[in-house]
Motif scaffolding. Sequence first.
Motif, PDB file in Angstrom:
ATOM      1  N   UNK A  82      30.608  15.386 -11.534  1.00  0.00           N
ATOM      2  CA  UNK A  82      29.458  14.729 -10.911  1.00  0.00           C
ATOM      3  C   UNK A  82      29.840  13.296 -10.566  1.00  0.00           C
ATOM      4  N   UNK A  83      29.754  12.925  -9.279  1.00  0.00           N
ATOM      5  CA  UNK A  83      30.128  11.564  -8.891  1.00  0.00           C
ATOM      6  C   UNK A  83      29.113  10.542  -9.385  1.00  0.00           C
ATOM      7  N   UNK A  84      29.628   9.439  -9.923  1.00  0.00           N
ATOM      8  CA  UNK A  84      28.780   8.339 -10.372  1.00  0.00           C
ATOM      9  C   UNK A  84      29.334   7.043  -9.786  1.00  0.00           C
ATOM     10  N   UNK A  85      28.527   6.010  -9.857  1.00  0.00           N
ATOM     11  CA  UNK A  85      28.915   4.699  -9.349  1.00  0.00           C
ATOM     12  C   UNK A  85      30.281   4.288  -9.894  1.00  0.00           C
ATOM     13  N   UNK A  86      31.135   3.821  -8.995  1.00  0.00           N
ATOM     14  CA  UNK A  86      32.469   3.389  -9.368  1.00  0.00           C
ATOM     15  C   UNK A  86      33.549   4.428  -9.129  1.00  0.00           C
ATOM     16  N   UNK A  87      33.178   5.706  -9.037  1.00  0.00           N
ATOM     17  CA  UNK A  87      34.175   6.746  -8.782  1.00  0.00           C
ATOM     18  C   UNK A  87      34.757   6.598  -7.384  1.00  0.00           C
ATOM     19  N   UNK A  88      36.034   6.938  -7.255  1.00  0.00           N
ATOM     20  CA  UNK A  88      36.664   7.116  -5.951  1.00  0.00           C
ATOM     21  C   UNK A  88      36.380   8.567  -5.578  1.00  0.00           C
ATOM     22  N   UNK A  89      35.879   8.779  -4.371  1.00  0.00           N
ATOM     23  CA  UNK A  89      35.464  10.122  -3.966  1.00  0.00           C
ATOM     24  C   UNK A  89      36.068  10.502  -2.622  1.00  0.00           C
ATOM     25  N   UNK A  90      36.073  11.788  -2.367  1.00  0.00           N
ATOM     26  CA  UNK A  90      36.329  12.324  -1.032  1.00  0.00           C
ATOM     27  C   UNK A  90      34.964  12.759  -0.518  1.00  0.00           C
ATOM     28  N   UNK A  91      34.606  12.248   0.661  1.00  0.00           N
ATOM     29  CA  UNK A  91      33.296  12.561   1.245  1.00  0.00           C
ATOM     30  C   UNK A  91      33.492  13.058   2.669  1.00  0.00           C
ATOM     31  N   UNK A  96      34.453  14.542   9.164  1.00  0.00           N
ATOM     32  CA  UNK A  96      35.813  14.417   8.635  1.00  0.00           C
ATOM     33  C   UNK A  96      35.812  13.928   7.205  1.00  0.00           C
ATOM     34  N   UNK A  97      36.925  14.161   6.509  1.00  0.00           N
ATOM     35  CA  UNK A  97      37.066  13.710   5.134  1.00  0.00           C
ATOM     36  C   UNK A  97      37.466  12.237   5.108  1.00  0.00           C
ATOM     37  N   UNK A  98      36.855  11.476   4.200  1.00  0.00           N
ATOM     38  CA  UNK A  98      37.249  10.090   3.957  1.00  0.00           C
ATOM     39  C   UNK A  98      37.355   9.880   2.453  1.00  0.00           C
ATOM     40  N   UNK A  99      38.210   8.941   2.075  1.00  0.00           N
ATOM     41  CA  UNK A  99      38.351   8.541   0.685  1.00  0.00           C
ATOM     42  C   UNK A  99      37.717   7.167   0.560  1.00  0.00           C
ATOM     43  N   UNK A 100      36.723   7.026  -0.327  1.00  0.00           N
ATOM     44  CA  UNK A 100      36.000   5.764  -0.501  1.00  0.00           C
ATOM     45  C   UNK A 100      35.542   5.639  -1.953  1.00  0.00           C
ATOM     46  N   UNK A 101      35.088   4.435  -2.300  1.00  0.00           N
ATOM     47  CA  UNK A 101      34.523   4.213  -3.631  1.00  0.00           C
ATOM     48  C   UNK A 101      33.011   4.252  -3.536  1.00  0.00           C
ATOM     49  N   UNK A 102      32.392   4.919  -4.497  1.00  0.00           N
ATOM     50  CA  UNK A 102      30.936   5.030  -4.556  1.00  0.00           C
ATOM     51  C   UNK A 102      30.396   3.802  -5.286  1.00  0.00           C
ATOM     52  N   UNK A 103      29.577   2.998  -4.586  1.00  0.00           N
ATOM     53  CA  UNK A 103      29.036   1.760  -5.164  1.00  0.00           C
ATOM     54  C   UNK A 103      27.527   1.706  -4.969  1.00  0.00           C
ATOM     55  N   UNK A 104      26.864   0.925  -5.821  1.00  0.00           N
ATOM     56  CA  UNK A 104      25.420   0.725  -5.713  1.00  0.00           C
ATOM     57  C   UNK A 104      25.170  -0.707  -5.244  1.00  0.00           C
ATOM     58  N   UNK A 105      24.377  -0.831  -4.200  1.00  0.00           N
ATOM     59  CA  UNK A 105      23.980  -2.136  -3.682  1.00  0.00           C
ATOM     60  C   UNK A 105      22.488  -2.126  -3.428  1.00  0.00           C
ATOM     61  N   UNK A 106      21.782  -3.073  -4.019  1.00  0.00           N
ATOM     62  CA  UNK A 106      20.324  -3.190  -3.846  1.00  0.00           C
ATOM     63  C   UNK A 106      19.629  -1.871  -4.122  1.00  0.00           C
ATOM     64  N   UNK A 125      25.464   6.465   1.329  1.00  0.00           N
ATOM     65  CA  UNK A 125      25.774   7.760   0.732  1.00  0.00           C
ATOM     66  C   UNK A 125      24.634   8.756   0.907  1.00  0.00           C
ATOM     67  N   UNK A 126      23.493   8.274   1.379  1.00  0.00           N
ATOM     68  CA  UNK A 126      22.354   9.162   1.595  1.00  0.00           C
ATOM     69  C   UNK A 126      22.655  10.086   2.769  1.00  0.00           C
ATOM     70  N   UNK A 127      22.555  11.365   2.539  1.00  0.00           N
ATOM     71  CA  UNK A 127      22.800  12.346   3.585  1.00  0.00           C
ATOM     72  C   UNK A 127      24.268  12.649   3.813  1.00  0.00           C
ATOM     73  N   UNK A 128      25.164  11.990   3.077  1.00  0.00           N
ATOM     74  CA  UNK A 128      26.602  12.239   3.177  1.00  0.00           C
ATOM     75  C   UNK A 128      26.984  13.213   2.072  1.00  0.00           C
ATOM     76  N   UNK A 129      27.833  14.167   2.389  1.00  0.00           N
ATOM     77  CA  UNK A 129      28.271  15.115   1.362  1.00  0.00           C
ATOM     78  C   UNK A 129      29.454  14.530   0.599  1.00  0.00           C
ATOM     79  N   UNK A 130      29.260  14.317  -0.698  1.00  0.00           N
ATOM     80  CA  UNK A 130      30.360  13.916  -1.578  1.00  0.00           C
ATOM     81  C   UNK A 130      31.083  15.208  -1.926  1.00  0.00           C
TER      82      UNK A 130
END
Length: 143
Positions: A82-91, A96-106, A125-130
Amino acid sequence: MLPLMQPVPLADVPQGTVLRIVGAAGAGFPSPAQDWEDDGISLIELLRLDRAASFVFRISGSSMIEAGIHDNDVVVVDRDTRPVEGHIVIAIVDGGFVCRQLVRRSGAMFLEARNSRQCYEATSAEGVEIWGVVRTGVRDYRR
């Protein structure tokens, strides 16, 4: 003291072979674990590639270099984490696939690149498939 064993190129190792550890290679001060010995190592087990939920991706680009992930690195991705804040994910972003970090802002979750030398727009990240969470990586240091 164990006899010195010669390393074997991975390409020459038959599939399913357990590799023997040559020895500890210090990268600083001598280690008290220098005399530690292990019978062998299986890269499949070490990288946990025998799991049905683990996949391998080759990274293209430099958007994650400050997270230690460089162009042409190979990453192992778990689909059952389960992806949580701070994880590096493939989304999956724009098909297309991208590699990014999952972060929380506001209070909202975003996918952010980790390369301050280039401008990458954060993606909501809303509406994006992790697709999965990056667990480990492999790099060819000869480049």
